[in-house]
Design a protein around this motif. Structure first.
Motif, PDB file in Angstrom:
ATOM      1  N   ILE A 162      11.324  40.537  20.972  1.00 14.00           N
ATOM      2  CA  ILE A 162      10.999  40.721  19.555  1.00 14.00           C
ATOM      3  C   ILE A 162       9.487  40.798  19.359  1.00 14.00           C
ATOM      4  O   ILE A 162       8.978  41.640  18.622  1.00 14.00           O
ATOM      5  CB  ILE A 162      11.614  39.562  18.720  1.00 14.00           C
ATOM      6  CG1 ILE A 162      13.134  39.731  18.633  1.00 14.00           C
ATOM      7  CG2 ILE A 162      10.994  39.474  17.328  1.00 14.00           C
ATOM      8  CD1 ILE A 162      13.618  41.005  17.968  1.00 14.00           C
ATOM      9  N   ILE A 168       7.221  43.888  17.844  1.00 12.29           N
ATOM     10  CA  ILE A 168       6.222  43.745  16.772  1.00 12.29           C
ATOM     11  C   ILE A 168       4.877  44.307  17.253  1.00 12.29           C
ATOM     12  O   ILE A 168       4.201  45.042  16.532  1.00 12.29           O
ATOM     13  CB  ILE A 168       6.100  42.262  16.349  1.00 12.29           C
ATOM     14  CG1 ILE A 168       7.400  41.804  15.671  1.00 12.29           C
ATOM     15  CG2 ILE A 168       4.906  42.046  15.431  1.00 12.29           C
ATOM     16  CD1 ILE A 168       7.516  40.296  15.493  1.00 12.29           C
ATOM     17  N   THR A 218       0.967  31.233  21.474  1.00  8.38           N
ATOM     18  CA  THR A 218       1.021  30.097  20.538  1.00  8.38           C
ATOM     19  C   THR A 218       0.011  29.016  20.913  1.00  8.38           C
ATOM     20  O   THR A 218      -0.229  28.108  20.128  1.00  8.38           O
ATOM     21  CB  THR A 218       2.430  29.450  20.540  1.00  8.38           C
ATOM     22  OG1 THR A 218       2.753  29.082  21.870  1.00  8.38           O
ATOM     23  CG2 THR A 218       3.472  30.384  19.999  1.00  8.38           C
ATOM     24  N   MET A 262       4.732  35.751   9.857  1.00  2.60           N
ATOM     25  CA  MET A 262       5.554  36.640  10.691  1.00  2.60           C
ATOM     26  C   MET A 262       6.723  37.265   9.927  1.00  2.60           C
ATOM     27  O   MET A 262       7.208  38.325  10.283  1.00  2.60           O
ATOM     28  CB  MET A 262       6.130  35.884  11.899  1.00  2.60           C
ATOM     29  CG  MET A 262       5.120  35.355  12.876  1.00  2.60           C
ATOM     30  SD  MET A 262       4.038  36.590  13.632  1.00  2.60           S
ATOM     31  CE  MET A 262       5.100  37.482  14.734  1.00  2.60           C
ATOM     32  N   VAL A 321      14.855  38.250  11.412  1.00  7.22           N
ATOM     33  CA  VAL A 321      14.353  39.124  12.487  1.00  7.22           C
ATOM     34  C   VAL A 321      14.109  40.535  11.943  1.00  7.22           C
ATOM     35  O   VAL A 321      13.176  41.217  12.359  1.00  7.22           O
ATOM     36  CB  VAL A 321      15.309  39.121  13.704  1.00  7.22           C
ATOM     37  CG1 VAL A 321      14.832  40.084  14.776  1.00  7.22           C
ATOM     38  CG2 VAL A 321      15.415  37.712  14.286  1.00  7.22           C
ATOM     39  N   MET A 373      10.829  40.391  10.348  1.00  3.83           N
ATOM     40  CA  MET A 373       9.767  40.281  11.372  1.00  3.83           C
ATOM     41  C   MET A 373       9.439  41.630  11.993  1.00  3.83           C
ATOM     42  O   MET A 373       8.290  41.941  12.278  1.00  3.83           O
ATOM     43  CB  MET A 373      10.216  39.341  12.508  1.00  3.83           C
ATOM     44  CG  MET A 373      10.134  37.866  12.200  1.00  3.83           C
ATOM     45  SD  MET A 373      10.972  36.878  13.487  1.00  3.83           S
ATOM     46  CE  MET A 373       9.736  36.837  14.781  1.00  3.83           C
ATOM     47  N   THR A 374      10.478  42.422  12.242  1.00  2.00           N
ATOM     48  CA  THR A 374      10.302  43.648  13.028  1.00  2.00           C
ATOM     49  C   THR A 374      10.275  44.921  12.197  1.00  2.00           C
ATOM     50  O   THR A 374       9.851  45.967  12.688  1.00  2.00           O
ATOM     51  CB  THR A 374      11.456  43.795  14.037  1.00  2.00           C
ATOM     52  OG1 THR A 374      12.697  43.811  13.301  1.00  2.00           O
ATOM     53  CG2 THR A 374      11.465  42.662  15.043  1.00  2.00           C
ATOM     54  N   ILE A 431      12.966  46.339  11.411  1.00  2.00           N
ATOM     55  CA  ILE A 431      14.187  47.045  11.826  1.00  2.00           C
ATOM     56  C   ILE A 431      15.337  46.555  10.942  1.00  2.00           C
ATOM     57  O   ILE A 431      15.467  45.346  10.708  1.00  2.00           O
ATOM     58  CB  ILE A 431      14.507  46.750  13.312  1.00  2.00           C
ATOM     59  CG1 ILE A 431      13.351  47.239  14.201  1.00  2.00           C
ATOM     60  CG2 ILE A 431      15.827  47.392  13.732  1.00  2.00           C
ATOM     61  CD1 ILE A 431      13.438  46.751  15.641  1.00  2.00           C
ATOM     62  N   LEU A 466      20.074  45.561  14.592  1.00  2.00           N
ATOM     63  CA  LEU A 466      19.606  44.560  15.567  1.00  2.00           C
ATOM     64  C   LEU A 466      20.772  44.099  16.454  1.00  2.00           C
ATOM     65  O   LEU A 466      21.841  43.759  15.953  1.00  2.00           O
ATOM     66  CB  LEU A 466      19.000  43.360  14.840  1.00  2.00           C
ATOM     67  CG  LEU A 466      17.653  43.614  14.153  1.00  2.00           C
ATOM     68  CD1 LEU A 466      17.346  42.504  13.153  1.00  2.00           C
ATOM     69  CD2 LEU A 466      16.530  43.715  15.185  1.00  2.00           C
ATOM     70  N   GLU A 489      18.738  40.355  20.340  1.00  2.00           N
ATOM     71  CA  GLU A 489      17.456  40.386  19.611  1.00  2.00           C
ATOM     72  C   GLU A 489      17.390  39.245  18.587  1.00  2.00           C
ATOM     73  O   GLU A 489      16.328  38.676  18.356  1.00  2.00           O
ATOM     74  CB  GLU A 489      17.277  41.747  18.939  1.00  2.00           C
ATOM     75  CG  GLU A 489      17.054  42.847  19.968  1.00  2.00           C
ATOM     76  CD  GLU A 489      16.964  44.239  19.359  1.00  2.00           C
ATOM     77  OE1 GLU A 489      16.082  45.000  19.779  1.00  2.00           O
ATOM     78  OE2 GLU A 489      17.794  44.575  18.484  1.00  2.00           O
ATOM     79  N   ASP A 511      16.704  36.076  20.635  1.00  2.00           N
ATOM     80  CA  ASP A 511      15.313  36.083  21.077  1.00  2.00           C
ATOM     81  C   ASP A 511      14.379  35.774  19.902  1.00  2.00           C
ATOM     82  O   ASP A 511      13.402  35.027  20.042  1.00  2.00           O
ATOM     83  CB  ASP A 511      14.991  37.463  21.672  1.00  2.00           C
ATOM     84  CG  ASP A 511      13.574  37.549  22.186  1.00  2.00           C
ATOM     85  OD1 ASP A 511      13.329  37.020  23.274  1.00  2.00           O
ATOM     86  OD2 ASP A 511      12.704  38.108  21.490  1.00  2.00           O
ATOM     87  N   GLY A 512      14.690  36.335  18.741  1.00  2.00           N
ATOM     88  CA  GLY A 512      13.863  36.110  17.552  1.00  2.00           C
ATOM     89  C   GLY A 512      13.852  34.644  17.145  1.00  2.00           C
ATOM     90  O   GLY A 512      12.805  34.092  16.803  1.00  2.00           O
ATOM     91  N   GLU A 521      11.777  32.670  19.532  1.00  2.00           N
ATOM     92  CA  GLU A 521      10.346  32.886  19.301  1.00  2.00           C
ATOM     93  C   GLU A 521       9.875  32.138  18.053  1.00  2.00           C
ATOM     94  O   GLU A 521       8.748  31.649  18.002  1.00  2.00           O
ATOM     95  CB  GLU A 521      10.063  34.388  19.190  1.00  2.00           C
ATOM     96  CG  GLU A 521       8.620  34.779  19.359  1.00  2.00           C
ATOM     97  CD  GLU A 521       7.929  34.209  20.601  1.00  2.00           C
ATOM     98  OE1 GLU A 521       8.571  34.059  21.664  1.00  2.00           O
ATOM     99  OE2 GLU A 521       6.734  33.902  20.512  1.00  2.00           O
ATOM    100  N   ASN A 525       9.377  28.591  19.020  1.00  2.00           N
ATOM    101  CA  ASN A 525       8.184  28.574  19.870  1.00  2.00           C
ATOM    102  C   ASN A 525       6.910  28.549  19.014  1.00  2.00           C
ATOM    103  O   ASN A 525       5.997  27.747  19.244  1.00  2.00           O
ATOM    104  CB  ASN A 525       8.209  29.828  20.760  1.00  2.00           C
ATOM    105  CG  ASN A 525       7.048  29.901  21.720  1.00  2.00           C
ATOM    106  OD1 ASN A 525       6.539  28.891  22.173  1.00  2.00           O
ATOM    107  ND2 ASN A 525       6.622  31.113  22.041  1.00  2.00           N
ATOM    108  N   MET A 526       6.879  29.405  18.006  1.00  2.00           N
ATOM    109  CA  MET A 526       5.680  29.474  17.157  1.00  2.00           C
ATOM    110  C   MET A 526       5.540  28.232  16.271  1.00  2.00           C
ATOM    111  O   MET A 526       4.434  27.752  16.052  1.00  2.00           O
ATOM    112  CB  MET A 526       5.712  30.754  16.310  1.00  2.00           C
ATOM    113  CG  MET A 526       5.465  32.000  17.136  1.00  2.00           C
ATOM    114  SD  MET A 526       5.275  33.494  16.156  1.00  2.00           S
ATOM    115  CE  MET A 526       6.963  33.871  15.752  1.00  2.00           C
ATOM    116  N   PRO A 557      10.948  28.324  25.094  1.00  2.65           N
ATOM    117  CA  PRO A 557      12.092  28.001  24.238  1.00  2.65           C
ATOM    118  C   PRO A 557      13.411  28.532  24.806  1.00  2.65           C
ATOM    119  O   PRO A 557      13.411  29.372  25.698  1.00  2.65           O
ATOM    120  CB  PRO A 557      11.756  28.745  22.938  1.00  2.65           C
ATOM    121  CG  PRO A 557      10.948  29.921  23.385  1.00  2.65           C
ATOM    122  CD  PRO A 557      10.177  29.463  24.595  1.00  2.65           C
TER     123      PRO A 557
END
Lengths: 124, 157
Positions: free
Chosen positions: A11, A15, A84, B24, B73, B76-77, B79, B84, B88, B91-92, B95, B98-99, B120
């Protein structure tokens, strides 16, 4: 002209692709440091910038960065961290290892494009 | 969990979630309520998980419905959510956690609560939950923005 994005998140690579393509660069993707090294072994002359995540399974970003900066045929390729990891000591570690720029996640597409242009010497 | 620590961590996590979503996703996600610790965890369809390594190890997780994950997602993208793939979405969500963990780590730098993070992972399945041992120390928060709902747990193991 190609930019290599090394990030374990598909993802995030999507982006990044959307920002890089607006700037008329082609994006090549790798999910980790090992895949990125394979791409560079085949076609390093096409890559003008590497956008590099830090925390990845297999080979992490810092190890990958140190590896390419210690490889004569690859060390000329500029590297920007996209990660991050945002603490000052980590930014210093990456810069000391050879990164020329640093973008902290989360980021906007505009921030990404500005940083990419800075790396290409166009955004200062 | 002592109240001073709890309120400090809540503030950092709320700020992290808000920063990640506004940057994001383009959505202002706000905390709506605090929930009591629940050893038999919150039921969801997709959970993003991250190990928090510190003097006291913990698990940070965000849980949401598949519909909400698709919406997020997609934002974010750029799309369309129907285009999707499931992978995806997973994964989103990974992420996102993670952020959130990375942002909170930066906010906690220089404090006793600072930690290291791991890559993650995502847990997937209808009505799944994480079963913790009894009496774990847990901080649970709910966030909302319109149709988007997100459940966050920080559980000390």
């Amino acid at each position: 002209m190609k930019i290599l994005s090394v990030d374990d998140s598909a993802i995030i690579r999507k982006i990044i692709r959307s920002g890089v393509e607006v700037l008329d660069y082609e994006l090549v993707e790798a999910a980790d440091g090992i895949e990125a090294l394979t791409i560079l072994e085949r076609a390093s002359e096409d890559i003008i910038l590497i956008l590099l995540d830090w925390n990845m399974p297999g080979m992490d970003g810092l190890v990958f960065l140190e590896k390419i900066k210690n490889t004569a045929s690859l060390k000329h390729i500029p590297v920007m961290m996209v990660t991050t990891e945002s603490e000052k000591e980590n930014i210093i570690r990456a810069i000391q290892a050879g990164a020329i720029n640093y973008l902290v996640k989360p980021f906007t597409i505009e921030e990404l494009m500005k940083k990419v242009l800075e790396c290409m010497g166009e955004g200062r | 969990m002592e109240s001073q620590k709890k309120s400090f961590l809540q503030k950092c996590l709320a700020e992290s979630v808000s920063d990640v979503f506004s940057t994001m996703v383009g959505v202002e996600l706000c905390p709506v309520q605090e929930k009591a610790a629940a050893p038999k965890g919150y039921k969801s369809e997709i959970t993003g998980v991250m190990m928090i390594l510190s003097t006291h190890n913990a698990l940070l997780s965000i849980a949401l419905s598949k519909e909400n994950a698709a919406m997020i997602v997609s934002f974010m993208t750029g799309i369309a959510s129907v285009e999707l793939a499931d992978d995806e979405l997973y994964d989103g969500v990974a992420e996102l956690v993670n952020m959130i963990a990375g942002r909170a780590k930066a906010l906690l730098a220089g404090t006793d609560y600072h930690y290291q993070i791991t890559p993650p992972l995502t847990i997937v399945g209808e009505n799944h939950f994480i079963l913790y041992k009894k009496n774990v120390s847990q901080l649970s928060m709910e966030f909302e923005a319109g149709e988007i709902k997100l459940h966050l747990d920080l559980t000390y193991l």
